[in-house]
Write a protein that holds these residues in place. Structure first.
Motif, PDB file in Angstrom:
ATOM      1  N   GLY A  16      38.628  37.545  -3.318  1.00 25.96           N
ATOM      2  CA  GLY A  16      39.736  36.407  -3.625  1.00 25.96           C
ATOM      3  C   GLY A  16      40.485  37.040  -4.973  1.00 25.96           C
ATOM      4  O   GLY A  16      41.606  36.555  -5.276  1.00 25.96           O
ATOM      5  N   ALA A  17      40.048  38.174  -5.434  1.00 22.79           N
ATOM      6  CA  ALA A  17      40.698  38.591  -6.814  1.00 22.79           C
ATOM      7  C   ALA A  17      40.658  40.073  -6.687  1.00 22.79           C
ATOM      8  O   ALA A  17      40.631  40.778  -5.568  1.00 22.79           O
ATOM      9  N   GLY A  18      41.124  40.930  -7.736  1.00 20.48           N
ATOM     10  CA  GLY A  18      41.051  42.328  -7.880  1.00 20.48           C
ATOM     11  C   GLY A  18      41.919  42.920  -6.891  1.00 20.48           C
ATOM     12  O   GLY A  18      42.846  42.397  -6.491  1.00 20.48           O
ATOM     13  N   ILE A  19      41.511  43.898  -6.232  1.00 18.67           N
ATOM     14  CA  ILE A  19      42.147  44.964  -5.236  1.00 18.67           C
ATOM     15  C   ILE A  19      42.879  44.119  -4.158  1.00 18.67           C
ATOM     16  O   ILE A  19      43.809  44.202  -3.734  1.00 18.67           O
ATOM     17  N   GLN A  20      41.809  43.147  -3.695  1.00 22.41           N
ATOM     18  CA  GLN A  20      41.835  42.472  -2.505  1.00 22.41           C
ATOM     19  C   GLN A  20      43.037  41.473  -2.649  1.00 22.41           C
ATOM     20  O   GLN A  20      44.012  41.253  -1.832  1.00 22.41           O
ATOM     21  N   ALA A  21      43.220  40.664  -3.885  1.00 24.33           N
ATOM     22  CA  ALA A  21      44.094  39.760  -4.184  1.00 24.33           C
ATOM     23  C   ALA A  21      45.442  40.650  -4.457  1.00 24.33           C
ATOM     24  O   ALA A  21      46.645  40.027  -3.798  1.00 24.33           O
ATOM     25  N   ASP A  22      45.345  41.517  -5.077  1.00 20.92           N
ATOM     26  CA  ASP A  22      46.809  42.373  -5.382  1.00 20.92           C
ATOM     27  C   ASP A  22      47.295  42.872  -3.890  1.00 20.92           C
ATOM     28  O   ASP A  22      48.486  42.617  -3.810  1.00 20.92           O
ATOM     29  N   LEU A  23      46.545  43.350  -3.135  1.00 25.11           N
ATOM     30  CA  LEU A  23      47.124  44.003  -1.921  1.00 25.11           C
ATOM     31  C   LEU A  23      47.725  42.651  -0.985  1.00 25.11           C
ATOM     32  O   LEU A  23      48.749  42.724  -0.355  1.00 25.11           O
ATOM     33  N   LYS A  24      47.162  41.446  -1.010  1.00 24.35           N
ATOM     34  CA  LYS A  24      47.306  40.195  -0.460  1.00 24.35           C
ATOM     35  C   LYS A  24      48.778  39.844  -0.869  1.00 24.35           C
ATOM     36  O   LYS A  24      49.762  39.595  -0.167  1.00 24.35           O
ATOM     37  N   ALA A  25      48.713  39.708  -2.104  1.00 21.36           N
ATOM     38  CA  ALA A  25      50.078  39.233  -2.773  1.00 21.36           C
ATOM     39  C   ALA A  25      51.312  40.201  -2.457  1.00 21.36           C
ATOM     40  O   ALA A  25      52.394  39.688  -2.216  1.00 21.36           O
ATOM     41  N   MET A  26      51.122  41.450  -2.845  1.00 21.62           N
ATOM     42  CA  MET A  26      51.989  42.648  -2.368  1.00 21.62           C
ATOM     43  C   MET A  26      52.940  42.371  -0.891  1.00 21.62           C
ATOM     44  O   MET A  26      53.843  42.309  -0.779  1.00 21.62           O
ATOM     45  N   SER A  27      51.766  42.164  -0.156  1.00 18.41           N
ATOM     46  CA  SER A  27      52.120  42.021   1.357  1.00 18.41           C
ATOM     47  C   SER A  27      52.790  40.821   1.795  1.00 18.41           C
ATOM     48  O   SER A  27      53.886  40.605   2.536  1.00 18.41           O
ATOM     49  N   ALA A  28      52.205  39.736   0.989  1.00 17.79           N
ATOM     50  CA  ALA A  28      53.162  38.445   1.320  1.00 17.79           C
ATOM     51  C   ALA A  28      54.236  38.355   0.845  1.00 17.79           C
ATOM     52  O   ALA A  28      55.335  37.647   1.210  1.00 17.79           O
ATOM     53  N   LEU A  29      54.609  39.374  -0.274  1.00 23.02           N
ATOM     54  CA  LEU A  29      56.065  39.374  -0.775  1.00 23.02           C
ATOM     55  C   LEU A  29      56.798  40.726  -0.105  1.00 23.02           C
ATOM     56  O   LEU A  29      57.936  40.988  -0.560  1.00 23.02           O
ATOM     57  N   GLY A  30      56.293  41.161   0.628  1.00 25.24           N
ATOM     58  CA  GLY A  30      57.268  42.093   1.681  1.00 25.24           C
ATOM     59  C   GLY A  30      57.295  43.439   0.927  1.00 25.24           C
ATOM     60  O   GLY A  30      58.089  44.216   1.234  1.00 25.24           O
ATOM     61  N   VAL A  31      56.000  43.864   0.019  1.00 28.13           N
ATOM     62  CA  VAL A  31      56.077  45.186  -0.510  1.00 28.13           C
ATOM     63  C   VAL A  31      54.747  45.857   0.095  1.00 28.13           C
ATOM     64  O   VAL A  31      53.729  45.282   0.079  1.00 28.13           O
ATOM     65  N   PHE A  32      54.571  47.308   0.193  1.00 26.56           N
ATOM     66  CA  PHE A  32      53.698  47.718   0.778  1.00 26.56           C
ATOM     67  C   PHE A  32      52.904  48.202  -0.392  1.00 26.56           C
ATOM     68  O   PHE A  32      53.272  48.642  -1.517  1.00 26.56           O
ATOM     69  N   GLY A  33      51.461  47.774  -0.406  1.00 27.32           N
ATOM     70  CA  GLY A  33      50.713  48.097  -1.497  1.00 27.32           C
ATOM     71  C   GLY A  33      49.825  49.323  -1.290  1.00 27.32           C
ATOM     72  O   GLY A  33      48.976  49.487  -0.487  1.00 27.32           O
ATOM     73  N   ALA A  34      49.496  50.112  -2.377  1.00 25.49           N
ATOM     74  CA  ALA A  34      48.718  51.335  -2.251  1.00 25.49           C
ATOM     75  C   ALA A  34      47.785  50.855  -3.381  1.00 25.49           C
ATOM     76  O   ALA A  34      47.831  50.060  -4.207  1.00 25.49           O
ATOM     77  N   SER A  35      46.355  51.534  -3.171  1.00 22.97           N
ATOM     78  CA  SER A  35      45.512  51.067  -4.187  1.00 22.97           C
ATOM     79  C   SER A  35      44.611  52.232  -4.767  1.00 22.97           C
ATOM     80  O   SER A  35      44.461  53.294  -4.216  1.00 22.97           O
TER      81      SER A  35
END
Length: 267
Positions: A16-35
């Protein structure tokens, strides 16, 4: 060009938070997320039961691997845990020229500490001056300034400007810990308020990961080339939708996550 944002943060095993939340949010907004993972937490909606900091040489190797190959347009920094990790991240991004969103993660939604007390000064001295925007909630802002939490908009502005005086280019003072039926977020720079965001306070316990989601959403907008004000506006609107739809999910027995993909699917 594919917009790419990098999140440097801790892992939340509950998702729900941290890296997992970050990548979900970035993906939902159309941005490729690296971590880059700085710490592994044993965590669910009720508690953080263990924290393991990643060795600094592995953190440095992750940063080098990403930045030497991927054309990263923005970086979000979240949980860092210890002074050594903060220094490793600062060294790793020293030559990065793009915008940096610094979320000073200190306490999990469950109340468990995610930043060592001795690391607060290091965060303030080493990384805060690198921030294009700092995104503290009211207790975090107060902790960074060694004062009491702001209770009024005027106090939020005063503390935001004080954080800018410490080196941050801008500060998004988040009002989620405030009082009243309306939540106020203030985007502040050295001159004062740049933008104000208001939203009704939702009657839900499912707000796990809101800070991570907001900061990574701002980074996503910056990676897309938006101005800071426009990126913050997009992130605020997205998060409010994710909170308002959070009760559609049935995740865990404690503070559940927001619905990161509320625009894509519903239960």
């Amino acid at each position: 060009m594919t917009p790419i944002a990098l999140t440097i943060a801790g892992s939340d095993s509950g998702g729900g938070a941290g890296i997992q939340a970050d990548l979900k949010a970035m993906s939902a907004l159309g941005v490729f997320g690296a971590s880059v993972i700085t710490a592994v937490t044993a965590q669910n909606t009720r508690a953080v039961t263990a924290v393991h900091g990643i060795p600094v040489e592995v953190i440095s190797a992750q940063i080098d691997a990403v930045l030497s190959d991927l054309d990263v347009q923005a970086i979000k920094i979240g949980m860092l845990a210890t002074p050594d990790i903060i220094h490793a991240v600062a060294r790793g991004i020293a030559n990065f020229k793009g915008p940096i969103v610094l979320d000073p993660v200190m306490i999990a939604k469950s109340g468990d500490a995610l930043l060592a007390r001795e690391a607060i000064q290091t965060l303030r001295d080493v990384l805060l001056p690198r921030a294009t925007v700092l995104t503290p909630n009211l207790p975090e802002a107060a902790c960074l300034l060694d004062t009491t939490a702001a209770e009024t908009p005027a106090e939020m502005v005063e503390q935001g400007r004080a954080l800018c005086a410490l080196g941050a280019n801008a500060v998004l003072m988040k009002g989620g810990h405030g009082k009243g039926d309306v939540c106020h977020d203030l985007l502040i720079d050295a001159s004062g308020v740049v933008a104000e965001f208001q939203a009704p306070r939702h009657a839900t316990k499912n707000t796990h990961g809101t800070g991570c989601t907001l900061s990574s959403s701002i980074a996503a907008g910056l990676a897309e080339g938006l101005s800071l004000t426009d990126a913050a506006t997009q992130a605020h609107d997205y998060l409010q939708g994710a909170i308002s739809r959070a009760d559609e999910l049935n995740i865990g027995a404690g503070h559940g996550p927001v619905h990161h993909f509320h625009r894509v699917w519903s239960v």
